[in-house]
Design an enzyme around this catalytic site. Structure first.
Site, PDB file in Angstrom:
ATOM      1  N   HIS A 113       0.857  -1.182   0.000  1.00 53.20           N
ATOM      2  CA  HIS A 113       0.000   0.000   0.000  1.00 53.20           C
ATOM      3  C   HIS A 113       0.899   1.240   0.000  1.00 53.20           C
ATOM      4  O   HIS A 113       1.886   1.286   0.739  1.00 53.20           O
ATOM      5  CB  HIS A 113      -0.898  -0.017   1.250  1.00 53.20           C
ATOM      6  CG  HIS A 113      -1.853   1.127   1.296  1.00 53.20           C
ATOM      7  ND1 HIS A 113      -3.011   1.170   0.529  1.00 53.20           N
ATOM      8  CD2 HIS A 113      -1.818   2.296   1.986  1.00 53.20           C
ATOM      9  CE1 HIS A 113      -3.644   2.298   0.764  1.00 53.20           C
ATOM     10  NE2 HIS A 113      -2.949   3.003   1.644  1.00 53.20           N
ATOM     11  N   SER A 140       4.036   0.633   2.560  1.00 55.84           N
ATOM     12  CA  SER A 140       3.953  -0.423   3.585  1.00 55.84           C
ATOM     13  C   SER A 140       3.625  -1.748   2.916  1.00 55.84           C
ATOM     14  O   SER A 140       2.763  -1.807   2.038  1.00 55.84           O
ATOM     15  CB  SER A 140       2.825  -0.131   4.584  1.00 55.84           C
ATOM     16  OG  SER A 140       2.931   1.151   5.138  1.00 55.84           O
ATOM     17  N   ASP A 149      -9.162  -3.284   6.786  1.00 59.32           N
ATOM     18  CA  ASP A 149      -8.724  -2.540   5.617  1.00 59.32           C
ATOM     19  C   ASP A 149      -7.223  -2.726   5.408  1.00 59.32           C
ATOM     20  O   ASP A 149      -6.718  -2.727   4.295  1.00 59.32           O
ATOM     21  CB  ASP A 149      -9.077  -1.066   5.828  1.00 59.32           C
ATOM     22  CG  ASP A 149      -8.940  -0.270   4.554  1.00 59.32           C
ATOM     23  OD1 ASP A 149      -8.914  -0.893   3.487  1.00 59.32           O
ATOM     24  OD2 ASP A 149      -8.853   0.961   4.628  1.00 59.32           O
TER      25      ASP A 149
HETATM   26  C1  GRF Z   1       0.973   0.517  -6.154  1.00 64.05           C
HETATM   27  O1  GRF Z   1       1.078   1.866  -5.853  1.00 64.05           O
HETATM   28  C2  GRF Z   1       0.581  -0.272  -4.937  1.00 64.05           C
HETATM   29  O2  GRF Z   1       1.058   0.276  -3.753  1.00 64.05           O
HETATM   30  C3  GRF Z   1      -0.928  -0.186  -4.959  1.00 64.05           C
HETATM   31  O3  GRF Z   1      -1.267  -0.256  -6.313  1.00 64.05           O
HETATM   32  C4  GRF Z   1      -0.188   0.239  -7.112  1.00 64.05           C
HETATM   33  C5  GRF Z   1       0.145  -0.845  -8.095  1.00 64.05           C
HETATM   34  O4  GRF Z   1       1.103  -0.425  -9.038  1.00 64.05           O
HETATM   35  N1  GRF Z   1      -1.516  -1.225  -4.161  1.00 64.05           N
HETATM   36  P1  GRF Z   1       1.791  -1.480  -9.992  1.00 64.05           P
HETATM   37  O5  GRF Z   1       0.666  -2.159 -10.789  1.00 64.05           O
HETATM   38  O6  GRF Z   1       2.540  -2.464  -9.157  1.00 64.05           O
HETATM   39  O7  GRF Z   1       2.669  -0.685 -10.878  1.00 64.05           O
END
Ligand code: GRF
Length: 204
Positions: A113, A140, A149
């Protein structure tokens, strides 16, 4: 001496898959304790699938359309088990998983996240970080818990928020940190240096 078996990982994506790429790249090192054996996407044209195929990793497209959440999750679960997956990484997977799925994979289900959890859960993270005028953000990796969540944090990376940052420039800086963080966190879990115990992350 024979090399120890690598932990078999399944990755769930819905989009461009840059975090998936970071995990793929980390896996090229003999010393990395995990190996991606399956990438699943609910979106047929997700670029993450191209990344997986280019790396010679098996892929599955499982659409969420016209089925219940439980049925969708059941198909994902079956595909993961069929591939012998031991650990699941969510990497930009844009579906909420059912409580049953999260419970079945508890302690073996990780997510990344783009904030310093528990701050800024949810969506529009970078916009909200800038609106809040905080001077630090980050990323994180956490265990996914049913009915929560966000679950217990495995590893975090701090990133400065600069005066002239826009949501896009901040997102770019955080994403660079994500790409270093996810392999690090996956290594910790696969090496048994952190585990989920009674809803808490316990470090060895
Ligand atoms: C990332 O920012 C991740 O933290 C979030 O979704 C985005 C995914 O990006 N959960 P990617 O597809 O890995 O480029």
């Amino acid at each position: 001496m024979s090399t120890p078996e690598k932990c078999k990982v399944g990755v769930l994506v819905s989009g461009r898959g840059t975090n998936l790429q970071a995990l793929i790249d980390a896996g090229f090192a003999d010393s990395f304790p995990a190996r991606i054996v399956l990438v699943i996407s609910n979106v047929e044209d997700a670029y993450g699938l191209v990344r997986a195929r280019t790396a010679g990793i098996a892929t599955r497209v499982i659409s969420h359309k016209d089925k219940t959440r439980e049925a969708f999750d059941g198909e994902i679960d079956a595909a993961l088990r069929e591939a012998g997956v031991e650990m699941v990484c969510l990497a930009g997977f844009m579906r909420i998983l059912s409580v049953g799925f999260a419970r079945a994979w508890e302690g073996k289900l990780l997510n990344i996240h783009p904030s310093l959890l528990p701050a800024f859960k949810g969506t529009r993270v970078h916009e909200r970080v800038i609106e809040a005028k905080v001077n630090q953000s980050g990323a994180s990796v956490h265990f996914v818990m049913p009915e929560l969540d966000a679950g217990p944090v495995i590893a975090q990376s701090v990133v400065p928020v600069l005066v002239h940052d826009t949501p896009d420039t901040l997102a770019g800086r955080v994403l660079q940190a994500e790409h270093r963080l996810y392999p690090t966190a996956l290594r910790l879990v696969c090496e048994g240096r952190v585990r989920l115990e009674q809803g808490e992350a316990v470090f060895a």
